[in-house]
Motif scaffolding. Structure first.
Motif, PDB file in Angstrom:
ATOM      1  N   ILE A   1       0.806  -1.228   0.000  1.00  0.00           N
ATOM      2  CA  ILE A   1       0.000   0.000   0.000  1.00  0.00           C
ATOM      3  C   ILE A   1       0.838   1.276   0.000  1.00  0.00           C
ATOM      4  N   PRO A   2       1.976   1.357   0.708  1.00  0.00           N
ATOM      5  CA  PRO A   2       2.745   2.617   0.696  1.00  0.00           C
ATOM      6  C   PRO A   2       3.146   3.080  -0.705  1.00  0.00           C
ATOM      7  N   PHE A   3       3.394   2.154  -1.634  1.00  0.00           N
ATOM      8  CA  PHE A   3       3.763   2.545  -2.996  1.00  0.00           C
ATOM      9  C   PHE A   3       2.599   3.261  -3.677  1.00  0.00           C
ATOM     10  N   ALA A   4       1.390   2.737  -3.481  1.00  0.00           N
ATOM     11  CA  ALA A   4       0.221   3.390  -4.069  1.00  0.00           C
ATOM     12  C   ALA A   4      -0.056   4.718  -3.394  1.00  0.00           C
ATOM     13  N   ALA A   5       0.167   4.807  -2.083  1.00  0.00           N
ATOM     14  CA  ALA A   5      -0.059   6.059  -1.361  1.00  0.00           C
ATOM     15  C   ALA A   5       0.900   7.150  -1.848  1.00  0.00           C
ATOM     16  N   ALA A   6       2.177   6.794  -2.002  1.00  0.00           N
ATOM     17  CA  ALA A   6       3.158   7.768  -2.482  1.00  0.00           C
ATOM     18  C   ALA A   6       2.844   8.208  -3.911  1.00  0.00           C
ATOM     19  N   SER A   7       2.398   7.280  -4.742  1.00  0.00           N
ATOM     20  CA  SER A   7       2.055   7.612  -6.123  1.00  0.00           C
ATOM     21  C   SER A   7       0.838   8.527  -6.193  1.00  0.00           C
ATOM     22  N   SER A   8      -0.078   8.390  -5.220  1.00  0.00           N
ATOM     23  CA  SER A   8      -1.257   9.258  -5.197  1.00  0.00           C
ATOM     24  C   SER A   8      -0.868  10.717  -5.003  1.00  0.00           C
ATOM     25  N   ILE A   9       0.196  10.946  -4.263  1.00  0.00           N
ATOM     26  CA  ILE A   9       0.637  12.325  -4.025  1.00  0.00           C
ATOM     27  C   ILE A   9       1.122  12.973  -5.312  1.00  0.00           C
ATOM     28  N   ARG A  10       1.805  12.198  -6.164  1.00  0.00           N
ATOM     29  CA  ARG A  10       2.339  12.735  -7.419  1.00  0.00           C
ATOM     30  C   ARG A  10       1.430  12.472  -8.621  1.00  0.00           C
ATOM     31  N   HIS A  11       0.298  11.834  -8.410  1.00  0.00           N
ATOM     32  CA  HIS A  11      -0.721  11.592  -9.435  1.00  0.00           C
ATOM     33  C   HIS A  11      -0.314  10.560 -10.483  1.00  0.00           C
ATOM     34  N   HIS A  12       0.758   9.815 -10.257  1.00  0.00           N
ATOM     35  CA  HIS A  12       1.137   8.758 -11.195  1.00  0.00           C
ATOM     36  C   HIS A  12       2.125   7.815 -10.506  1.00  0.00           C
ATOM     37  N   TRP A  13       2.289   6.632 -11.087  1.00  0.00           N
ATOM     38  CA  TRP A  13       3.182   5.625 -10.522  1.00  0.00           C
ATOM     39  C   TRP A  13       4.616   6.112 -10.560  1.00  0.00           C
ATOM     40  N   LEU A  14       5.329   5.972  -9.434  1.00  0.00           N
ATOM     41  CA  LEU A  14       6.655   6.573  -9.295  1.00  0.00           C
ATOM     42  C   LEU A  14       7.811   5.582  -9.397  1.00  0.00           C
ATOM     43  N   PHE A  15       7.547   4.285  -9.451  1.00  0.00           N
ATOM     44  CA  PHE A  15       8.595   3.339  -9.126  1.00  0.00           C
ATOM     45  C   PHE A  15       9.026   2.432 -10.266  1.00  0.00           C
ATOM     46  N   GLY A  16       8.611   2.704 -11.483  1.00  0.00           N
ATOM     47  CA  GLY A  16       9.120   1.953 -12.618  1.00  0.00           C
ATOM     48  C   GLY A  16       8.400   0.634 -12.857  1.00  0.00           C
ATOM     49  N   ASP A  17       8.705   0.026 -13.998  1.00  0.00           N
ATOM     50  CA  ASP A  17       8.004  -1.172 -14.441  1.00  0.00           C
ATOM     51  C   ASP A  17       8.364  -2.392 -13.599  1.00  0.00           C
ATOM     52  N   GLY A  18       9.629  -2.515 -13.166  1.00  0.00           N
ATOM     53  CA  GLY A  18      10.041  -3.669 -12.365  1.00  0.00           C
ATOM     54  C   GLY A  18       9.332  -3.718 -11.025  1.00  0.00           C
ATOM     55  N   ILE A  19       9.295  -2.580 -10.332  1.00  0.00           N
ATOM     56  CA  ILE A  19       8.602  -2.513  -9.045  1.00  0.00           C
ATOM     57  C   ILE A  19       7.103  -2.695  -9.249  1.00  0.00           C
ATOM     58  N   CYS A  20       6.592  -2.246 -10.387  1.00  0.00           N
ATOM     59  CA  CYS A  20       5.171  -2.441 -10.690  1.00  0.00           C
ATOM     60  C   CYS A  20       4.835  -3.926 -10.716  1.00  0.00           C
ATOM     61  N   LYS A  21       5.663  -4.710 -11.366  1.00  0.00           N
ATOM     62  CA  LYS A  21       5.434  -6.155 -11.435  1.00  0.00           C
ATOM     63  C   LYS A  21       5.534  -6.790 -10.051  1.00  0.00           C
ATOM     64  N   LEU A  22       6.528  -6.364  -9.265  1.00  0.00           N
ATOM     65  CA  LEU A  22       6.677  -6.900  -7.916  1.00  0.00           C
ATOM     66  C   LEU A  22       5.481  -6.508  -7.045  1.00  0.00           C
TER      67      LEU A  22
END
Length: 374
Positions: free
Chosen positions: A89-110
């Motif tokens: 959940i913290p990855f989605a919470a941080a991305s909500s602040i910047r309005h888009h996914w912040l962590f790249g395709d590899g972390i997205c898959k993980l």
């Protein structure tokens, strides 16, 4: 904002994110205040998910009365919630602040693997809890033979089951992609036959079949408790009858909350998945691509809260371990007195009944399946 979004899409050359960016360009972004709401909501889930699940895990290993075989399933469920709260959940919470996914395709898959795998593990464990309670109440004598090693084996199978389903998209059966709002990652609900076959399979094995099993087992439990009360009415006093009826209602409410929380948490996301499989994903407003997913994540709080709030033993342990929770028990001394009275009453009833009715009276009393387990 639209030009920034276009540059973000072009900067990522992966085929997965190009399709998602294309869909997002067509639908636009969420309203600005919605990102704030999502960020607050997701950070709330992160903090309280860690605290609530962590507290139950801590109690299991620090309080002997909590460390029962049945509660092993609850702790395993809380471990899933704890991992999702810390690693997902913290990855989605941080991305909500910047309005888009912040962590790249590899972390997205993980990220997608963790949420999908652990989500299926949670559903499998809730089915295991239903089976355990069924054995504990309907086949009470058999439950005494269920050891911690056996329960640990079942829990391990649940985790393996979830990990297998979570890892398959990484090897080509479906794939993990950004959801249209670009805040979290999950399996691809649209696309070719491979995507659809995987999505349909996990919907059946991860929702419809477990719901059917859980509902059937809990229905049998209620019927058994009702039968036990009716069978033992002639052996007990009027006050005892009223107490048994009250206990029957309490068990019914607990089981209703368990099934209800399961359905409420996962049904919206499952309906969303079916709509996407049928090819109507582009007709869904962007906000409704987001709400079912984030709503399902709240199950990491609902499950431990329901199990803990319906157990006197758990509430007593929480109040004694964490002083600021003493409000959970109005009179701790009275709880201990009631437990002693119940045990005395059980002994007297056993001495007055025949062997054939002993199981009925035993199960109608304060048996561990109702009061001692979470």
């Amino acid at each position: 904002m639209s030009s920034t979004l276009h540059l973000n899409c072009l900067s990522n050359a992966s085929e997965v994110n190009e399709s998602i960016c294309g869909e997002t360009r067509q639908q636009g972004e969420l309203p600005g205040p919605m990102y704030v709401v999502l960020a607050v909501y997701l950070f709330f889930l992160t903090i309280f998910g860690i605290l609530v699940n962590g507290a139950v895990i801590y109690l299991y290993f620090s309080r002997r009365e909590i460390a029962t075989v049945s509660n092993m399933y609850i702790v395993a469920l809380c471990l899933c919630g704890f991992l999702i709260a810390t690693l997902g959940i913290p990855f989605a919470a941080a991305s909500s602040i910047r309005h888009h996914w912040l962590f790249g395709d590899g972390i997205c898959k993980l990220h997608g693997f963790l949420l999908t795998g652990l989500g299926i593990v949670m559903i499998a464990l809730m089915t295991g809890i239903a089976i355990d309670k069924y054995i504990h109440i309907v086949w009470y004598q058999a439950h005494r033979k269920v050891t911690k090693s056996f329960a640990l084996g079942i829990i391990t199978l649940c985790y393996v089951y979830g990990v297998i389903w979570g890892i398959l998209p990484l090897f080509g059966w479906n794939k993990y992609v950004l959801e249209p709002a670009r805040l979290t990652c999950s399996v691809e609900w649209t696309g070719d036959f491979s995507n659809h076959s995987y999505a349909i399979t996990i919907l059946f094995t991860g929702l419809l079949i477990p719901v059917g099993v859980i509902a059937s087992l809990y229905s049998s439990i209620l019927k058994k408790i009702h039968f036990q009360r009716k069978s033992s009415q002639q052996l007990v006093s009027l006050a005892r009858k009223q107490k048994m009826i009250k206990r029957e209602k309490k068990v019914a409410i607990t089981l209703f909350l368990m099934v209800g929380s399961f359905i409420v948490a996962w049904l919206p996301y499952s309906i969303y998945g079916f709509i996407c499989i049928l090819g109507y994903s582009k007709d869904i407003p962007l906000i409704w691509h987001t709400i079912p997913s984030v709503f399902a994540k709240a199950s990491i709080l609902w499950n431990p809260l329901i199990y803990a709030s319906r157990s006197k033993v758990m509430k007593k342990a929480l109040a004694e371990t964490f002083p600021f929770l003493r409000w959970l028990i109005r009179n701790p001394d009275k709880v201990q007195t009631n437990e002693q009275k119940n045990q005395t009453s059980l002994t007297l009833l056993r001495s007055r009944t025949l062997n054939s009715s002993d199981v009925v009276v035993q199960s109608s009393s304060e048996n561990p399946a109702i009061s001692a387990s979470v």
